[in-house]
Design a protein around this motif. Structure first.
Motif, PDB file in Angstrom:
ATOM      1  N   ASN A 228       0.830  -0.804  -0.326  1.00 22.90           N
ATOM      2  CA  ASN A 228       0.131   0.062   0.425  1.00 22.90           C
ATOM      3  C   ASN A 228       0.949   1.240   0.245  1.00 22.90           C
ATOM      4  O   ASN A 228       1.962   0.954   0.074  1.00 22.90           O
ATOM      5  N   GLU A 229       0.678   2.222  -0.255  1.00 22.00           N
ATOM      6  CA  GLU A 229       0.526   3.375  -0.602  1.00 22.00           C
ATOM      7  C   GLU A 229       0.183   4.472   0.706  1.00 22.00           C
ATOM      8  O   GLU A 229      -0.274   4.449   1.280  1.00 22.00           O
ATOM      9  N   TYR A 230       1.954   5.119   1.052  1.00 22.40           N
ATOM     10  CA  TYR A 230       1.310   5.734   2.141  1.00 22.40           C
ATOM     11  C   TYR A 230       1.408   7.458   1.164  1.00 22.40           C
ATOM     12  O   TYR A 230       1.625   7.780   0.685  1.00 22.40           O
ATOM     13  N   ASP A 231       0.814   8.751   2.026  1.00 23.49           N
ATOM     14  CA  ASP A 231      -0.025   9.805   1.862  1.00 23.49           C
ATOM     15  C   ASP A 231       2.104  10.435   2.018  1.00 23.49           C
ATOM     16  O   ASP A 231       2.229  10.336   2.848  1.00 23.49           O
ATOM     17  N   ALA A 232       1.457  11.520   1.134  1.00 23.55           N
ATOM     18  CA  ALA A 232       2.490  12.408   1.426  1.00 23.55           C
ATOM     19  C   ALA A 232       2.934  13.249   2.297  1.00 23.55           C
ATOM     20  O   ALA A 232       4.652  13.092   2.940  1.00 23.55           O
TER      21      ALA A 232
ATOM     22  N   GLY B  77       2.680  10.619   5.687  1.00 27.61           N
ATOM     23  CA  GLY B  77       3.142  10.010   6.667  1.00 27.61           C
ATOM     24  C   GLY B  77       2.085  10.201   7.469  1.00 27.61           C
ATOM     25  O   GLY B  77       2.234   9.119   8.482  1.00 27.61           O
ATOM     26  N   ASN B  78       0.719  10.569   7.369  1.00 22.95           N
ATOM     27  CA  ASN B  78       0.504   9.798   8.362  1.00 22.95           C
ATOM     28  C   ASN B  78      -0.892   8.930   8.295  1.00 22.95           C
ATOM     29  O   ASN B  78      -0.871   8.089   9.340  1.00 22.95           O
ATOM     30  N   ILE B  79      -0.947   8.679   6.862  1.00 24.38           N
ATOM     31  CA  ILE B  79      -1.548   7.113   7.349  1.00 24.38           C
ATOM     32  C   ILE B  79      -0.810   6.108   6.783  1.00 24.38           C
ATOM     33  O   ILE B  79      -0.495   6.165   5.866  1.00 24.38           O
ATOM     34  N   GLN B  80      -1.097   5.402   7.597  1.00 31.30           N
ATOM     35  CA  GLN B  80       0.324   4.194   7.580  1.00 31.30           C
ATOM     36  C   GLN B  80      -0.921   2.395   7.604  1.00 31.30           C
ATOM     37  O   GLN B  80       0.173   2.086   7.206  1.00 31.30           O
ATOM     38  N   LEU B  81      -2.462   3.088   7.668  1.00 26.48           N
ATOM     39  CA  LEU B  81      -2.757   2.010   7.404  1.00 26.48           C
ATOM     40  C   LEU B  81      -2.659   0.218   7.817  1.00 26.48           C
ATOM     41  O   LEU B  81      -2.745  -0.437   7.808  1.00 26.48           O
ATOM     42  N   SER B  82      -2.263   0.410   9.412  1.00 18.97           N
ATOM     43  CA  SER B  82      -1.580  -0.545   9.820  1.00 18.97           C
ATOM     44  C   SER B  82      -2.416  -1.288  10.755  1.00 18.97           C
ATOM     45  O   SER B  82      -2.243  -1.765  11.988  1.00 18.97           O
ATOM     46  N   GLY B  83      -3.943   0.101  11.178  1.00 19.87           N
ATOM     47  CA  GLY B  83      -4.993  -0.479  11.753  1.00 19.87           C
ATOM     48  C   GLY B  83      -5.905  -1.566  11.129  1.00 19.87           C
ATOM     49  O   GLY B  83      -5.070  -2.471  10.200  1.00 19.87           O
TER      50      GLY B  83
END
Lengths: 397, 397
Positions: A254-258, A260-266
């Motif tokens: 998965n891509e990270y947003d610019a 770096g806030n959304i890490q999607l490790s949830g």
């Protein structure tokens, strides 16, 4: 043998709805022996930090309330003690002249206890190490089932039963992601309150069988074409044919947003991923995914009365077994040989090293790889554990 | 007046745990009038598709089971009829000589019914349109509360209470995302089973108040520093100060993967986003986020007995009111003026146009903008609705 009667209790790992039943079972059993009962706060961490509480002081009214409360009353820990840590624990146990150390926990906790009990032998100390099983994952070997599982299974079964009626009302696809990293028992429990052959969950995906997107799409399409709806239970631990976690692969790709806030490790990632595959590949509009979360182990009000009673008795019986032996042991519900007879359990002792750190998975006879669903045998095994039947009071039009 | 006695019932919108209580309340009330009771399958969609079922045939034993079952027994719909659709419905109602049309639903359903009832007047037809409220969001104006809310509120309260004990055992931050796009009632209900001042949820964020990341971080840090843990209830409908949904902004800012598979339009996004902000900005390691999902409206086994009874009675009373008037109306629980007296509700008629399509939000006196939490007044208002107290049986050490 030491002449004192100091007894230590601790709780480890993820808490459950009935872990305090076992705690109070031990306290009541040791009270009968006039022991001096001490609790360690936050599991083995409390031993190292010298954080103890006197448990003998609680009266029966207090204890009755504590045993009905979810979560670990003494506090728990995720600490995984290494050899040095275990050595340190033992020194303190010896210094405090602990005659018996009861550790209530799952695979990891039992393994820590095994290391400690080996040191006891090596050093010729006298603390007896006793493991009291608990895990909602139900994945301890030589245990028919483990305290904590029945209540978690009941919650998952009730949730999917409610969802079944919900999705009948507003047809579509529902995906529920269930806890269980290595063993599929809790995900399989989603099936327990099915009543009609058309009831969901229609498909169940477990960590024990490799997950193929092709199968997933084919099976969902088949069910959806037949009923106009499809309810799916998916274990968080599903893996590809190389043993890689699907959820881990999604996060890596998965891509990270610019920022770096959304890490999607949830926790929502796996459900969202599978739901989007169904929307895009099968063109089904109404697809909903829920990740069941921590309520599976702590929800207040879905506890199994069978699980409560067994968790209490397993604690109590451990105190009785400890009179018969001074060796370390792990208490357990004996594995049933047949599931069609009257439900009857027997509490036994296992050797600690036979249980510690090992993982049990679903028996082959519990799952049908053709229908991607559980067998009647699994339901016969599991239904009595979640307690009294609530389905007789329900009906659809 | 037509001499026939044909009665039509339909259910619309998201189902609840007690929507079938209202259905059976109406059936039993109309049975007493010897009506010919018909149901439309899947709401207004069933009327258009000529998909009807005879409801008079069900006996008391069947009906008792149906009323206890979650979901809409007649099936529901998300169709939002436009003027032409409503016109079409009316033609069929008239052709089938429907004397009374009961529509059980929330804001949208009541608005469809309002349009239909206007046509009835315009065309000088005789079908009486009766709206029976249901919504877990509790957001209908001129209703003290709505059937369905009490059971959803009980589920959310029990879930957060269990989480409270879980997070006491293994400290960290827990975030739960609760349903409710415009009104915060259900999110606020997360507070109802708090017992000690240190119990969670410690912070509650509602759609009625604009959400600022700065406040969020400050408040979480304050609580976490004080207790070493923090439990937070967040409404899925939280908005920025311009009224934009935070969840929508996250999805818009997010990157898509190369295969276009991961669209992140699922439900886990808001929780994962907020949880990652806490991890990165406050450097808190153990942060968990759950999105509560569809179980909030359908979970089998957390139903409020007060909600059940009220939902039944509101259906039954509507059949009695219909003897007094032939005008369209919306039945309701009268708004209480005081919440400190004995809980006592009164079922009344509202004008359909006073309720239809309007949205109620939380009263200002129910929320404290300084502590980001609900007030005692909210708890006094809401506690009786979730039914009998289960907290007296619990205790921590």
């Amino acid at each position: 043998m030491q002449s004192n009667n100091n007894i230590l209790i601790a709780q480890g790992g993820g808490p459950t709805n009935v872990i305090n039943q076992s705690l109070v079972g031990i306290i009541n059993g040791e009270k009968n022996k006039n022991s001096n009962i001490i609790g360690a706060i936050n599991g083995v961490r409390g031993i190292i930090d010298n954080n103890f509480i006197k448990l003998s002081k609680f009266n029966d009214v207090n204890l009755k309330k504590i045993q009905n409360t979810p979560g670990a009353a003494l506090g728990s820990t995720r600490d995984k003690p290494d050899e040095k840590y275990c050595h340190e624990i033992l020194k303190i146990l010896n210094k405090k002249k602990i005659k018996r150390f009861y550790y209530i926990g799952g695979n990891d906790s039992s393994d820590s206890l095994r290391i400690i009990s080996n040191y006891v032998k090596e050093k010729n100390y006298s603390t007896q190490c006793i493991h009291i099983p608990k895990t909602i994952d139900n994945d301890l070997v030589k245990n028919d089932h483990t305290p904590g599982f029945g209540s978690a299974a009941k919650y998952v079964a009730q949730l999917f039963s409610g969802i079944n009626y919900d999705v009948r009302s507003l047809p579509g696809v529902y995906l529920g992601i269930v806890m269980g990293r290595h063993a599929g028992f809790l995900t399989a429990a989603s099936s327990l309150l099915r009543k009609l052959s058309s009831d969901g969950p229609h498909l169940i995906f477990l960590p024990e069988y490799s997950f193929k997107i092709k199968d997933f799409l084919e099976q969902v399409k088949k069910i959806y074409d037949k009923y106009g709806r499809c309810i799916i239970a998916v274990s968080e631990g599903i893996q590809d044919n190389k043993g890689n976690l699907i959820s881990k692969k999604i996060i890596q790709n998965n891509e990270y947003d610019a920022h770096g806030n959304i890490q999607l490790s949830g926790s929502g990632v796996l459900g969202d991923y599978l739901s989007n595959i169904l929307k895009t590949k099968l063109k089904i509009k109404r697809v909903r995914a829920d990740t069941l979360g921590y309520a599976q182990r702590s929800f207040l009000g879905a506890v199994s009365e069978v699980d409560q009673k067994e968790a209490y008795n397993i604690g109590l019986m451990a105190t009785k077994f400890s009179i018969k032996t001074s060796s370390p042991f792990s208490v357990a519900i004996k594995e049933r040989e047949r599931f069609d007879a009257k439900y009857n359990i027997k509490i036994i002792m296992n050797k600690l090293e036979d249980v510690a750190g090992k993982t049990k998975v679903m028996k082959k006879e519990f799952y049908d790889t053709k229908t991607f669903n559980v067998t009647k045998k699994f339901r016969d095994y599991c239904l009595p554990i979640i307690g009294k039947d609530i389905l007789d009071t329900l009906s659809i039009i």
